[in-house]
Design a protein around this motif. Structure first.
Motif, PDB file in Angstrom:
ATOM      1  N   TRP A   1       0.898  -1.192   0.294  1.00 23.39           N
ATOM      2  CA  TRP A   1       0.009  -0.012  -0.291  1.00 23.39           C
ATOM      3  C   TRP A   1       0.810   1.139  -0.043  1.00 23.39           C
ATOM      4  O   TRP A   1       0.473   1.973  -0.626  1.00 23.39           O
ATOM      5  CB  TRP A   1      -0.927  -0.204   1.313  1.00 23.39           C
ATOM      6  CG  TRP A   1      -1.840   1.254   1.291  1.00 23.39           C
ATOM      7  CD1 TRP A   1      -3.025   1.560   0.966  1.00 23.39           C
ATOM      8  CD2 TRP A   1      -1.604   2.538   2.144  1.00 23.39           C
ATOM      9  NE1 TRP A   1      -3.435   2.557   1.117  1.00 23.39           N
ATOM     10  CE2 TRP A   1      -2.658   3.288   2.064  1.00 23.39           C
ATOM     11  CE3 TRP A   1      -0.261   2.733   2.885  1.00 23.39           C
ATOM     12  CZ2 TRP A   1      -2.266   4.481   2.492  1.00 23.39           C
ATOM     13  CZ3 TRP A   1      -0.247   3.913   3.538  1.00 23.39           C
ATOM     14  CH2 TRP A   1      -1.467   4.889   3.265  1.00 23.39           C
ATOM     15  N   ALA A   2       1.733   1.384   0.964  1.00 24.31           N
ATOM     16  CA  ALA A   2       2.524   2.288   1.049  1.00 24.31           C
ATOM     17  C   ALA A   2       3.656   2.906  -0.383  1.00 24.31           C
ATOM     18  O   ALA A   2       3.836   3.548  -0.739  1.00 24.31           O
ATOM     19  CB  ALA A   2       3.716   2.417   2.266  1.00 24.31           C
ATOM     20  N   ASP A   3       4.034   1.448  -0.936  1.00 21.77           N
ATOM     21  CA  ASP A   3       4.766   1.731  -2.146  1.00 21.77           C
ATOM     22  C   ASP A   3       3.698   2.543  -3.219  1.00 21.77           C
ATOM     23  O   ASP A   3       4.494   3.218  -4.114  1.00 21.77           O
ATOM     24  CB  ASP A   3       5.215   0.399  -2.696  1.00 21.77           C
ATOM     25  CG  ASP A   3       6.434  -0.173  -1.926  1.00 21.77           C
ATOM     26  OD1 ASP A   3       6.904   0.488  -1.146  1.00 21.77           O
ATOM     27  OD2 ASP A   3       7.275  -1.301  -2.032  1.00 21.77           O
ATOM     28  N   ARG A   4       2.680   1.885  -3.305  1.00 17.74           N
ATOM     29  CA  ARG A   4       1.565   2.584  -4.199  1.00 17.74           C
ATOM     30  C   ARG A   4       1.446   3.807  -4.170  1.00 17.74           C
ATOM     31  O   ARG A   4       1.306   4.772  -4.727  1.00 17.74           O
ATOM     32  CB  ARG A   4       0.339   1.624  -4.145  1.00 17.74           C
ATOM     33  CG  ARG A   4       0.495   0.440  -4.972  1.00 17.74           C
ATOM     34  CD  ARG A   4       0.804   0.595  -6.473  1.00 17.74           C
ATOM     35  NE  ARG A   4       0.802  -0.438  -7.363  1.00 17.74           N
ATOM     36  CZ  ARG A   4       1.244  -0.628  -8.144  1.00 17.74           C
ATOM     37  NH1 ARG A   4       1.864   0.415  -9.214  1.00 17.74           N
ATOM     38  NH2 ARG A   4       1.190  -1.703  -9.167  1.00 17.74           N
ATOM     39  N   MET A   5       1.206   4.170  -2.724  1.00 19.12           N
ATOM     40  CA  MET A   5       1.250   5.583  -2.362  1.00 19.12           C
ATOM     41  C   MET A   5       2.170   6.594  -2.658  1.00 19.12           C
ATOM     42  O   MET A   5       2.062   7.629  -3.343  1.00 19.12           O
ATOM     43  CB  MET A   5       0.873   5.739  -0.725  1.00 19.12           C
ATOM     44  CG  MET A   5       0.493   7.264  -0.103  1.00 19.12           C
ATOM     45  SD  MET A   5      -0.847   7.866  -1.105  1.00 19.12           S
ATOM     46  CE  MET A   5      -2.100   7.122  -0.019  1.00 19.12           C
ATOM     47  N   TRP A   6       3.512   6.218  -2.452  1.00 16.55           N
ATOM     48  CA  TRP A   6       4.615   6.772  -2.845  1.00 16.55           C
ATOM     49  C   TRP A   6       4.825   7.071  -4.234  1.00 16.55           C
ATOM     50  O   TRP A   6       5.255   8.076  -4.559  1.00 16.55           O
ATOM     51  CB  TRP A   6       6.070   6.239  -2.092  1.00 16.55           C
ATOM     52  CG  TRP A   6       5.989   6.807  -0.658  1.00 16.55           C
ATOM     53  CD1 TRP A   6       5.852   6.068   0.171  1.00 16.55           C
ATOM     54  CD2 TRP A   6       6.261   7.928  -0.186  1.00 16.55           C
ATOM     55  NE1 TRP A   6       5.854   6.869   1.596  1.00 16.55           N
ATOM     56  CE2 TRP A   6       6.196   8.354   1.238  1.00 16.55           C
ATOM     57  CE3 TRP A   6       6.529   9.480  -1.045  1.00 16.55           C
ATOM     58  CZ2 TRP A   6       6.440   9.197   1.791  1.00 16.55           C
ATOM     59  CZ3 TRP A   6       6.564  10.311  -0.105  1.00 16.55           C
ATOM     60  CH2 TRP A   6       6.391  10.438   1.361  1.00 16.55           C
ATOM     61  N   MET A   7       4.580   5.947  -4.982  1.00 19.62           N
ATOM     62  CA  MET A   7       4.568   5.991  -6.514  1.00 19.62           C
ATOM     63  C   MET A   7       3.626   7.015  -6.931  1.00 19.62           C
ATOM     64  O   MET A   7       4.040   7.733  -7.984  1.00 19.62           O
ATOM     65  CB  MET A   7       4.556   4.574  -6.939  1.00 19.62           C
ATOM     66  CG  MET A   7       5.877   3.904  -6.751  1.00 19.62           C
ATOM     67  SD  MET A   7       7.531   4.594  -7.303  1.00 19.62           S
ATOM     68  CE  MET A   7       7.220   4.408  -9.045  1.00 19.62           C
ATOM     69  N   SER A   8       2.460   6.849  -6.525  1.00 16.61           N
ATOM     70  CA  SER A   8       1.428   7.944  -7.097  1.00 16.61           C
ATOM     71  C   SER A   8       1.929   9.454  -6.760  1.00 16.61           C
ATOM     72  O   SER A   8       1.829  10.235  -7.658  1.00 16.61           O
ATOM     73  CB  SER A   8       0.190   7.715  -6.605  1.00 16.61           C
ATOM     74  OG  SER A   8      -0.036   8.246  -4.993  1.00 16.61           O
ATOM     75  N   ARG A   9       2.679   9.750  -5.725  1.00 11.98           N
ATOM     76  CA  ARG A   9       3.138  11.062  -5.426  1.00 11.98           C
ATOM     77  C   ARG A   9       4.399  11.277  -6.313  1.00 11.98           C
ATOM     78  O   ARG A   9       4.388  12.435  -6.714  1.00 11.98           O
ATOM     79  CB  ARG A   9       3.383  10.851  -3.851  1.00 11.98           C
ATOM     80  CG  ARG A   9       2.505  10.999  -3.012  1.00 11.98           C
ATOM     81  CD  ARG A   9       2.957  10.846  -1.422  1.00 11.98           C
ATOM     82  NE  ARG A   9       1.862  10.500  -0.626  1.00 11.98           N
ATOM     83  CZ  ARG A   9       1.885  10.001   0.782  1.00 11.98           C
ATOM     84  NH1 ARG A   9       3.099   9.539   1.275  1.00 11.98           N
ATOM     85  NH2 ARG A   9       0.801  10.253   1.390  1.00 11.98           N
ATOM     86  N   LEU A  10       5.203  10.469  -6.456  1.00  9.84           N
ATOM     87  CA  LEU A  10       6.246  10.559  -7.279  1.00  9.84           C
ATOM     88  C   LEU A  10       6.150  10.713  -8.642  1.00  9.84           C
ATOM     89  O   LEU A  10       6.802  11.329  -9.410  1.00  9.84           O
ATOM     90  CB  LEU A  10       7.382   9.416  -6.954  1.00  9.84           C
ATOM     91  CG  LEU A  10       7.965   9.659  -5.577  1.00  9.84           C
ATOM     92  CD1 LEU A  10       8.684   7.976  -5.544  1.00  9.84           C
ATOM     93  CD2 LEU A  10       8.865  10.725  -5.424  1.00  9.84           C
ATOM     94  N   VAL A  11       5.179   9.968  -9.376  1.00 10.78           N
ATOM     95  CA  VAL A  11       5.124   9.693 -10.831  1.00 10.78           C
ATOM     96  C   VAL A  11       3.807  10.129 -11.282  1.00 10.78           C
ATOM     97  O   VAL A  11       3.470  10.367 -12.209  1.00 10.78           O
ATOM     98  CB  VAL A  11       5.512   8.528 -11.409  1.00 10.78           C
ATOM     99  CG1 VAL A  11       6.978   8.376 -11.328  1.00 10.78           C
ATOM    100  CG2 VAL A  11       4.605   7.307 -10.988  1.00 10.78           C
ATOM    101  N   GLY A  12       2.774  10.260 -10.360  1.00 12.21           N
ATOM    102  CA  GLY A  12       1.283  10.456 -10.400  1.00 12.21           C
ATOM    103  C   GLY A  12       0.579   9.166 -10.542  1.00 12.21           C
ATOM    104  O   GLY A  12       0.993   8.222 -10.267  1.00 12.21           O
TER     105      GLY A  12
END
Length: 173
Positions: free
Chosen positions: A55-66
């Motif tokens: 979940w956290a990886d998906r959250m961070w990737m959404s912040r980093l790349v949209g």
């Protein structure tokens, strides 16, 4: 944060994929009850903790790349997937996305600030982009350490976690 560059991100993306490949194999050999058993960890069970990292990886990737952020908040994250099989598929895809991002990343993209609304803090946060990337990889390692301890306590073989012993034959999911 000059030490953080595209090469660091690729190393860590490879490390993440290697670690998760080992966990996927271990989890495939465990029953649903073993994976869901409360083990006194912050996120409860092996699957709960693995789900939180996903979940956290998906959250961070959404912040980093949209792209879309995962639903729910931190307290919902242990239930991000319903089963080891669902986690396996989602983890494989997340690792592929992280590897692809790291392979295409240019160091200049790690400069500047990243701004987002933190559900954990309930407010807008702004931090150096490179720091956020280091945090994403550190967060993975931190919680996989908890998974390692839970596996060991359960009498299961735990994965090799030493970065120095990561296979050098390229990223493999």
């Amino acid at each position: 944060m000059a030490m953080v560059d595209a090469g660091y991100c690729l190393w860590m993306a490879r490390y993440n994929a290697w670690q998760n490949r080992q966990l996927r194999a271990i989890f495939a050999d465990m029953s649903a009850a073993e994976l869901a058993q409360e083990r006194g960890a912050f996120f409860g069970s092996l699957l709960g903790t693995a789900n939180h990292v996903l979940w956290a990886d998906r959250m961070w990737m959404s912040r980093l790349v949209g792209g879309p952020a995962p639903g729910g908040g931190i307290s919902d994250s242990p239930r991000f997937t319903d089963s080891a099989r669902d986690w396996d598929i989602a983890r494989f895809r997340a690792d592929a996305d992280i590897l692809l991002w790291a392979e295409r990343l240019r160091s200049v993209e790690l400069t500047g600030m990243l701004s987002w609304h933190s559900g954990a803090l309930g407010r807008r946060v702004e931090k150096p982009r490179a720091l956020c990337v280091v945090h994403m990889f550190n967060h993975q390692t931190h919680h996989r350490g908890q998974i390692h301890a839970m596996l060991t306590a359960a009498g299961r073989a735990a994965p090799v976690t030493d970065l120095a012993f990561m296979p050098e034959d390229g990223p493999s999911l």
